[in-house]
Design an enzyme around this catalytic site. Structure first.
Site, PDB file in Angstrom:
ATOM      1  N   PHE A   1       0.824  -1.218   0.000  1.00 25.59           N
ATOM      2  CA  PHE A   1       0.000   0.000   0.000  1.00 25.59           C
ATOM      3  C   PHE A   1       0.853   1.261   0.000  1.00 25.59           C
ATOM      4  O   PHE A   1       0.374   2.315  -0.429  1.00 25.59           O
ATOM      5  CB  PHE A   1      -0.848   0.076   1.284  1.00 25.59           C
ATOM      6  CG  PHE A   1      -1.930  -0.947   1.421  1.00 25.59           C
ATOM      7  CD1 PHE A   1      -3.129  -0.803   0.745  1.00 25.59           C
ATOM      8  CD2 PHE A   1      -1.761  -2.056   2.252  1.00 25.59           C
ATOM      9  CE1 PHE A   1      -4.137  -1.740   0.896  1.00 25.59           C
ATOM     10  CE2 PHE A   1      -2.760  -2.994   2.404  1.00 25.59           C
ATOM     11  CZ  PHE A   1      -3.954  -2.831   1.727  1.00 25.59           C
TER      12      PHE A   1
ATOM     13  N   SER B   1      -5.208   1.887  -8.863  1.00 28.35           N
ATOM     14  CA  SER B   1      -6.324   2.824  -8.765  1.00 28.35           C
ATOM     15  C   SER B   1      -7.103   2.875 -10.067  1.00 28.35           C
ATOM     16  O   SER B   1      -6.540   2.702 -11.152  1.00 28.35           O
ATOM     17  CB  SER B   1      -5.748   4.206  -8.465  1.00 28.35           C
ATOM     18  OG  SER B   1      -6.718   5.189  -8.681  1.00 28.35           O
TER      19      SER B   1
ATOM     20  N   TYR C   1       0.897  11.088 -10.061  1.00 26.77           N
ATOM     21  CA  TYR C   1       0.397  10.035  -9.167  1.00 26.77           C
ATOM     22  C   TYR C   1      -0.150   8.864  -9.992  1.00 26.77           C
ATOM     23  O   TYR C   1       0.224   7.705  -9.795  1.00 26.77           O
ATOM     24  CB  TYR C   1      -0.689  10.572  -8.226  1.00 26.77           C
ATOM     25  CG  TYR C   1      -1.465   9.463  -7.543  1.00 26.77           C
ATOM     26  CD1 TYR C   1      -0.871   8.701  -6.544  1.00 26.77           C
ATOM     27  CD2 TYR C   1      -2.779   9.141  -7.932  1.00 26.77           C
ATOM     28  CE1 TYR C   1      -1.553   7.652  -5.936  1.00 26.77           C
ATOM     29  CE2 TYR C   1      -3.474   8.105  -7.331  1.00 26.77           C
ATOM     30  CZ  TYR C   1      -2.862   7.360  -6.339  1.00 26.77           C
ATOM     31  OH  TYR C   1      -3.538   6.317  -5.748  1.00 26.77           O
TER      32      TYR C   1
ATOM     33  N   LYS D   1       1.116   4.653 -10.670  1.00 25.27           N
ATOM     34  CA  LYS D   1       0.314   3.431 -10.558  1.00 25.27           C
ATOM     35  C   LYS D   1       0.420   2.620 -11.858  1.00 25.27           C
ATOM     36  O   LYS D   1       0.647   1.407 -11.835  1.00 25.27           O
ATOM     37  CB  LYS D   1      -1.153   3.772 -10.257  1.00 25.27           C
ATOM     38  CG  LYS D   1      -1.363   4.368  -8.883  1.00 25.27           C
ATOM     39  CD  LYS D   1      -0.991   3.375  -7.791  1.00 25.27           C
ATOM     40  CE  LYS D   1      -0.927   3.998  -6.418  1.00 25.27           C
ATOM     41  NZ  LYS D   1      -0.366   3.147  -5.386  1.00 25.27           N
TER      42      LYS D   1
HETATM   43  P1  NAD Z   1      -2.573   6.547   3.194  1.00 20.81           P
HETATM   44  O1  NAD Z   1      -1.723   7.741   2.914  1.00 20.81           O
HETATM   45  O2  NAD Z   1      -3.554   6.638   4.288  1.00 20.81           O
HETATM   46  O3  NAD Z   1      -1.641   5.264   3.466  1.00 20.81           O
HETATM   47  C1  NAD Z   1      -0.387   5.107   2.856  1.00 20.81           C
HETATM   48  C2  NAD Z   1       0.597   4.727   3.955  1.00 20.81           C
HETATM   49  O4  NAD Z   1       1.870   4.507   3.351  1.00 20.81           O
HETATM   50  C3  NAD Z   1       0.774   5.818   5.011  1.00 20.81           C
HETATM   51  O5  NAD Z   1       0.666   5.247   6.290  1.00 20.81           O
HETATM   52  C4  NAD Z   1       2.183   6.352   4.751  1.00 20.81           C
HETATM   53  O6  NAD Z   1       2.782   6.794   5.964  1.00 20.81           O
HETATM   54  C5  NAD Z   1       2.866   5.150   4.147  1.00 20.81           C
HETATM   55  N1  NAD Z   1       3.976   5.430   3.236  1.00 20.81           N
HETATM   56  C6  NAD Z   1       4.004   6.245   2.149  1.00 20.81           C
HETATM   57  N2  NAD Z   1       5.216   6.182   1.569  1.00 20.81           N
HETATM   58  C7  NAD Z   1       5.964   5.312   2.296  1.00 20.81           C
HETATM   59  C8  NAD Z   1       7.289   4.829   2.193  1.00 20.81           C
HETATM   60  N3  NAD Z   1       8.127   5.246   1.239  1.00 20.81           N
HETATM   61  N4  NAD Z   1       7.719   3.919   3.101  1.00 20.81           N
HETATM   62  C9  NAD Z   1       6.907   3.486   4.093  1.00 20.81           C
HETATM   63  N5  NAD Z   1       5.649   3.921   4.244  1.00 20.81           N
HETATM   64  C10 NAD Z   1       5.186   4.821   3.348  1.00 20.81           C
HETATM   65  O7  NAD Z   1      -3.276   6.144   1.820  1.00 20.81           O
HETATM   66  P2  NAD Z   1      -4.458   5.101   1.534  1.00 20.81           P
HETATM   67  O8  NAD Z   1      -5.656   5.866   1.136  1.00 20.81           O
HETATM   68  O9  NAD Z   1      -4.528   4.128   2.630  1.00 20.81           O
HETATM   69  O10 NAD Z   1      -3.887   4.418   0.228  1.00 20.81           O
HETATM   70  C11 NAD Z   1      -3.202   3.181   0.261  1.00 20.81           C
HETATM   71  C12 NAD Z   1      -2.822   2.800  -1.154  1.00 20.81           C
HETATM   72  O11 NAD Z   1      -4.003   2.729  -1.958  1.00 20.81           O
HETATM   73  C13 NAD Z   1      -1.899   3.791  -1.851  1.00 20.81           C
HETATM   74  O12 NAD Z   1      -1.000   3.065  -2.654  1.00 20.81           O
HETATM   75  C14 NAD Z   1      -2.845   4.592  -2.714  1.00 20.81           C
HETATM   76  O13 NAD Z   1      -2.206   5.136  -3.818  1.00 20.81           O
HETATM   77  C15 NAD Z   1      -3.861   3.516  -3.112  1.00 20.81           C
HETATM   78  N6  NAD Z   1      -5.176   4.051  -3.488  1.00 20.81           N
HETATM   79  C16 NAD Z   1      -5.864   4.843  -2.614  1.00 20.81           C
HETATM   80  C17 NAD Z   1      -7.106   5.339  -2.978  1.00 20.81           C
HETATM   81  C18 NAD Z   1      -7.896   6.229  -2.041  1.00 20.81           C
HETATM   82  O14 NAD Z   1      -8.852   6.867  -2.496  1.00 20.81           O
HETATM   83  N7  NAD Z   1      -7.592   6.298  -0.763  1.00 20.81           N
HETATM   84  C19 NAD Z   1      -7.653   5.021  -4.234  1.00 20.81           C
HETATM   85  C20 NAD Z   1      -6.921   4.216  -5.094  1.00 20.81           C
HETATM   86  C21 NAD Z   1      -5.674   3.727  -4.714  1.00 20.81           C
END
Ligand code: NAD
Ligand code: UDP
Length: 338
Positions: free
Chosen positions: A80, A124, A148, A152
């Protein structure tokens, strides 16, 4: 299985940790806490009454990642960890490419080095761009308009190329639609940084009176009521989708849409929220937001058939749980300050 969850302290990752622990897996979280708090790990333990191993590391740090693999016999990874703010990615492309692409590369390298075959990747719906709805996994991806989205699409490509030569590598690419809501305990949920840019967190802050009114970005789309249509999915349904994907992993790369298959307009979501929670959401119609598409919803038949997964929660649960968390979170926040 022993599963390494990168970004497990974040919004979707933390909910997925709960689903994994409840399904009997052992969970190791690797997170640099750049967009989350370590307290979330304690809340996961509190909700599940299970232990969790936490590494405060950056997944772009190869030595730190290798240490986890040396210390534990990892069966699979759910990746994630990424930066996810579309607008910010336009301002800081280098940061986004470094963090999101290098993270994927380092983890894929670790899989090769330590013989880990299972990999689930957070992608995504943004990779579909302006295709015809509903979006189907086989569609040709449209170039995205921001770094972004590119990270992906590129990560998907990297994992696909690796799986072509490493016959045992089993990758599940999960394309999320619009995750909303929170765990029903109200203990964990989405905590946006500053003023939210996504609809649901904005709505909950308007409900709370923190923001005066919602701005609805455009009512002149060719949709039923003119406002944008999205496929909102309860974050716990999404979390359970990861457990299903993990269980059904098979050699090669397999892509799945995780959504409900239903489109909801902005005005419909406002009404649903008001009805579910008995609160009023004042709003005004403003111009379209740059870069927005009119409609985005999933064809979910592949995930239903192959993963035997389908959503269990509807708009009412999404609105109710999002609001419960907002009230709880702010209340405990205030308690800490005093
Ligand atoms: P979020 O920011 O809440 O969680 C991401 C986590 O990754 C955070 O805890 C952050 O501290 C950690 N992180 C980021 N870079 C890091 C690194 N280099 N090393 C270690 N930790 C790191 O985001 P989310 O909404 O939980 O999203 C999770 C995943 O799902 C992401 O890859 C995001 O792109 C993808 N996504 C999210 C959505 C959405 O709407 N929330 C939609 C599609 C895809
Ligand atoms: N939206 C809105 N006001 C807001 C935030 C979002 O009208 O303050 C609309 C947006 O135009 C889109 C839908 O709500 O039609 C979902 O937006 P979000 O940013 O949550 O998701 P995304 O556009 O990334 O799918």
């Amino acid at each position: 299985m022993m599963i390494l969850v990168t970004g497990g302290a974040g919004y979707i990752g933390s909910h997925t940790c709960i689903a994994l622990l409840e399904a009997g897996h052992t969970v190791i979280v690797a997170d640099n806490l750049c967009n989350s708090k370590v307290e979330t790990i304690d809340k996961i333990k509190q909700i599940t009454n299970r232990e969790i191993i936490f590494y405060h590391i950056d997944v772009t740090d190869q030595t730190a990642v290798d240490t986890i693999f040396l210390n534990h016999s990892i069966d699979g990874i759910i990746h994630f960890a990424a930066l996810k703010a579309v607008g910010e990615s336009v301002e800081e492309p280098l940061n986004y490419y470094c963090n999101n692409i290098v993270g994927t590369l380092i983890l894929a390298k670790a899989c090769e080095k330590f013989g880990v075959k299972r990999f689930v990747f957070s992608s995504s719906a943004t990779v579909y761009g302006e295709n015809e709805v509903p979006f189907v996994e086989t569609m040709k991806l449209q170039p995205t308009t921001n770094p972004y989205g590119e990270t992906k699409a590129m990560s998907e490509r990297i994992l696909t190329d690796i799986a072509k030569v490493n016959q045992e590598f089993s990758v599940s690419i999960l394309r999320y639609f619009n995750p909303v809501g929170a765990h029903e305990s109200g203990l964990i949920g989405e905590v946006p940084n500053g003023i939210p840019s996504n609809l649901m967190p904005y709505v909950t802050q308007v409900a709370k009176g923190k923001i005066k009114h919602l701005r609805v970005f455009g009512d002149d789309y060719s949709t039923l009521d003119g406002t944008g249509i999205r496929d909102y999915i309860h974050v716990m349904d999404l979390a359970e989708g990861h457990v299903a994907a993990l269980n059904k992993l098979k050699a090669g790369v397999h892509v799945y849409n995780l959504g409900t298959g239903e489109g909801t307009s902005v005005l419909e979501l406002i009404k649903a929220f008001e009805k579910a929670n008995g609160v009023e959401i004042p709003f005004e119609i403003v111009d379209r937001r740059q870069g927005d598409i009119a409609e985005c919803y999933a064809d979910v038949s592949k995930a239903k058939q192959e993963l035997n997964w389908t959503v269990k929660r509807g708009l009412v649960e999404m609105c109710r749980d999002a609001w419960r968390f907002e009230k709880n979170y702010r209340a405990s926040d205030m308690l800490i300050k005093h």
